[in-house]
Scaffold this active site. Structure first.
Site, PDB file in Angstrom:
ATOM      1  N   ASP A   1     -34.967   5.414 -64.903  1.00 22.99           N
ATOM      2  CA  ASP A   1     -35.662   5.681 -63.640  1.00 22.99           C
ATOM      3  C   ASP A   1     -36.307   4.368 -63.187  1.00 22.99           C
ATOM      4  O   ASP A   1     -36.051   3.295 -63.771  1.00 22.99           O
ATOM      5  CB  ASP A   1     -36.654   6.845 -63.786  1.00 22.99           C
ATOM      6  CG  ASP A   1     -37.851   6.511 -64.669  1.00 22.99           C
ATOM      7  OD1 ASP A   1     -37.905   5.384 -65.225  1.00 22.99           O
ATOM      8  OD2 ASP A   1     -38.740   7.367 -64.812  1.00 22.99           O
TER       9      ASP A   1
ATOM     10  N   CYS B   1     -37.059   5.363 -69.520  1.00 20.92           N
ATOM     11  CA  CYS B   1     -38.031   5.737 -68.492  1.00 20.92           C
ATOM     12  C   CYS B   1     -39.350   5.066 -68.894  1.00 20.92           C
ATOM     13  O   CYS B   1     -39.335   4.150 -69.710  1.00 20.92           O
ATOM     14  CB  CYS B   1     -38.133   7.259 -68.334  1.00 20.92           C
ATOM     15  SG  CYS B   1     -38.683   8.174 -69.785  1.00 20.92           S
TER      16      CYS B   1
ATOM     17  N   THR C   1     -42.182   6.077 -70.621  1.00 20.43           N
ATOM     18  CA  THR C   1     -42.501   6.248 -72.041  1.00 20.43           C
ATOM     19  C   THR C   1     -41.273   6.501 -72.893  1.00 20.43           C
ATOM     20  O   THR C   1     -41.340   6.407 -74.126  1.00 20.43           O
ATOM     21  CB  THR C   1     -43.427   7.471 -72.232  1.00 20.43           C
ATOM     22  OG1 THR C   1     -42.747   8.631 -71.707  1.00 20.43           O
ATOM     23  CG2 THR C   1     -44.763   7.279 -71.510  1.00 20.43           C
TER      24      THR C   1
ATOM     25  N   HIS D   1     -29.028   7.805 -90.525  1.00 19.82           N
ATOM     26  CA  HIS D   1     -29.338   9.174 -90.954  1.00 19.82           C
ATOM     27  C   HIS D   1     -29.066  10.228 -89.881  1.00 19.82           C
ATOM     28  O   HIS D   1     -28.755  11.368 -90.213  1.00 19.82           O
ATOM     29  CB  HIS D   1     -30.814   9.276 -91.373  1.00 19.82           C
ATOM     30  CG  HIS D   1     -31.093   8.624 -92.693  1.00 19.82           C
ATOM     31  ND1 HIS D   1     -32.245   8.837 -93.407  1.00 19.82           N
ATOM     32  CD2 HIS D   1     -30.355   7.740 -93.428  1.00 19.82           C
ATOM     33  CE1 HIS D   1     -32.206   8.133 -94.539  1.00 19.82           C
ATOM     34  NE2 HIS D   1     -31.079   7.443 -94.567  1.00 19.82           N
TER      35      HIS D   1
ATOM     36  N   HIS E   1     -26.359  13.474 -94.887  1.00 21.49           N
ATOM     37  CA  HIS E   1     -26.878  13.444 -93.508  1.00 21.49           C
ATOM     38  C   HIS E   1     -25.970  14.234 -92.569  1.00 21.49           C
ATOM     39  O   HIS E   1     -26.441  14.861 -91.625  1.00 21.49           O
ATOM     40  CB  HIS E   1     -27.041  12.006 -93.035  1.00 21.49           C
ATOM     41  CG  HIS E   1     -27.938  11.208 -93.941  1.00 21.49           C
ATOM     42  ND1 HIS E   1     -29.266  11.520 -94.117  1.00 21.49           N
ATOM     43  CD2 HIS E   1     -27.681  10.158 -94.760  1.00 21.49           C
ATOM     44  CE1 HIS E   1     -29.797  10.686 -95.004  1.00 21.49           C
ATOM     45  NE2 HIS E   1     -28.848   9.854 -95.410  1.00 21.49           N
TER      46      HIS E   1
HETATM   47  C1  RB5 Z   1     -42.642   8.038 -64.220  1.00 18.36           C
HETATM   48  O1  RB5 Z   1     -43.899   7.732 -63.711  1.00 18.36           O
HETATM   49  C2  RB5 Z   1     -42.751   8.509 -65.670  1.00 18.36           C
HETATM   50  O2  RB5 Z   1     -43.325   9.771 -65.712  1.00 18.36           O
HETATM   51  C3  RB5 Z   1     -41.397   8.514 -66.317  1.00 18.36           C
HETATM   52  O3  RB5 Z   1     -40.852   7.245 -66.244  1.00 18.36           O
HETATM   53  C4  RB5 Z   1     -41.377   8.888 -67.790  1.00 18.36           C
HETATM   54  O4  RB5 Z   1     -42.294   8.134 -68.515  1.00 18.36           O
HETATM   55  C5  RB5 Z   1     -41.429  10.315 -68.122  1.00 18.36           C
HETATM   56  O5  RB5 Z   1     -41.424  10.729 -69.282  1.00 18.36           O
END
Ligand code: RB5
Length: 153
Positions: A10, A67, A69, A100, A135
């Site tokens: 994203d 993304c 996080t 694994h 595994h």
């Molecule tokens: C976008 O702001 C953020 O929510 C997205 O990139 C991601 O971290 C979602 O899990």
């Protein structure tokens, strides 16, 4: 190392995605860039789903999702049958997710992991082989659960 790698992000992962595309090309991989290619805010499922779908269908062996996080992309990707997505922030986990867990999607948080570390994680992940044996037995048990609970229309 797999030659054909798909990658998608994203807006929050775009800068890291573009850097990893450069790195993949340096490594000699054929890269399928599945977006996003602007900095406008988007919804990560719109970019993660097409990639996870291709891995699920077997069209592509391995993919990378990014993304902010990495959490949203990993939750999403693991909804797809046959996808084993690993959210990774360190080199040891990158190695173990292959040895694994036979992870076929690597997920990285673009707001968590710096470019240098992300490159090391990616290279380790792409060059580490699944160990099989006990595994595989454990993965078979996950597949059993998946077949029991996942409904695809
Ligand atoms: C976008 O702001 C953020 O929510 C997205 O990139 C991601 O971290 C979602 O899990």
């Amino acid at each position: 190392m797999d030659k054909k790698i798909a990658i998608a992000s994203d807006h929050a992962g775009r800068e890291l995605k573009d850097d990893l595309i450069d790195y993949l090309k340096e490594l000699g991989a054929q890269v399928v860039d599945m977006g996003v290619n602007s900095n406008v805010s988007v919804d990560y499922p719109d970019y993660g789903s097409p990639l996870a779908d291709r891995v699920s269908s077997g069209e592509i062996d391995k993919g990378v999702l990014i993304c902010g996080t990495g959490i949203g992309m990993s939750i999403l990707a693991n909804k797809f049958k046959g996808v084993r997505a690993a959210l990774v922030s360190d080199v040891y986990s990158a190695r173990m997710s292959r040895e694994h867990n036979d992870a076929n999607v690597l997920v990285i948080g673009g707001r968590i992991v710096g470019k240098g570390l992300a490159r090391e994680i990616l290279k380790t992940w792409l060059t580490t082989k699944f160990e099989g044996g006990r595994h595989q037995r454990r993965l078979d048990k996950i597949t059993e659960v998946e077949n029991r609970t996942v409904k695809k229309d």
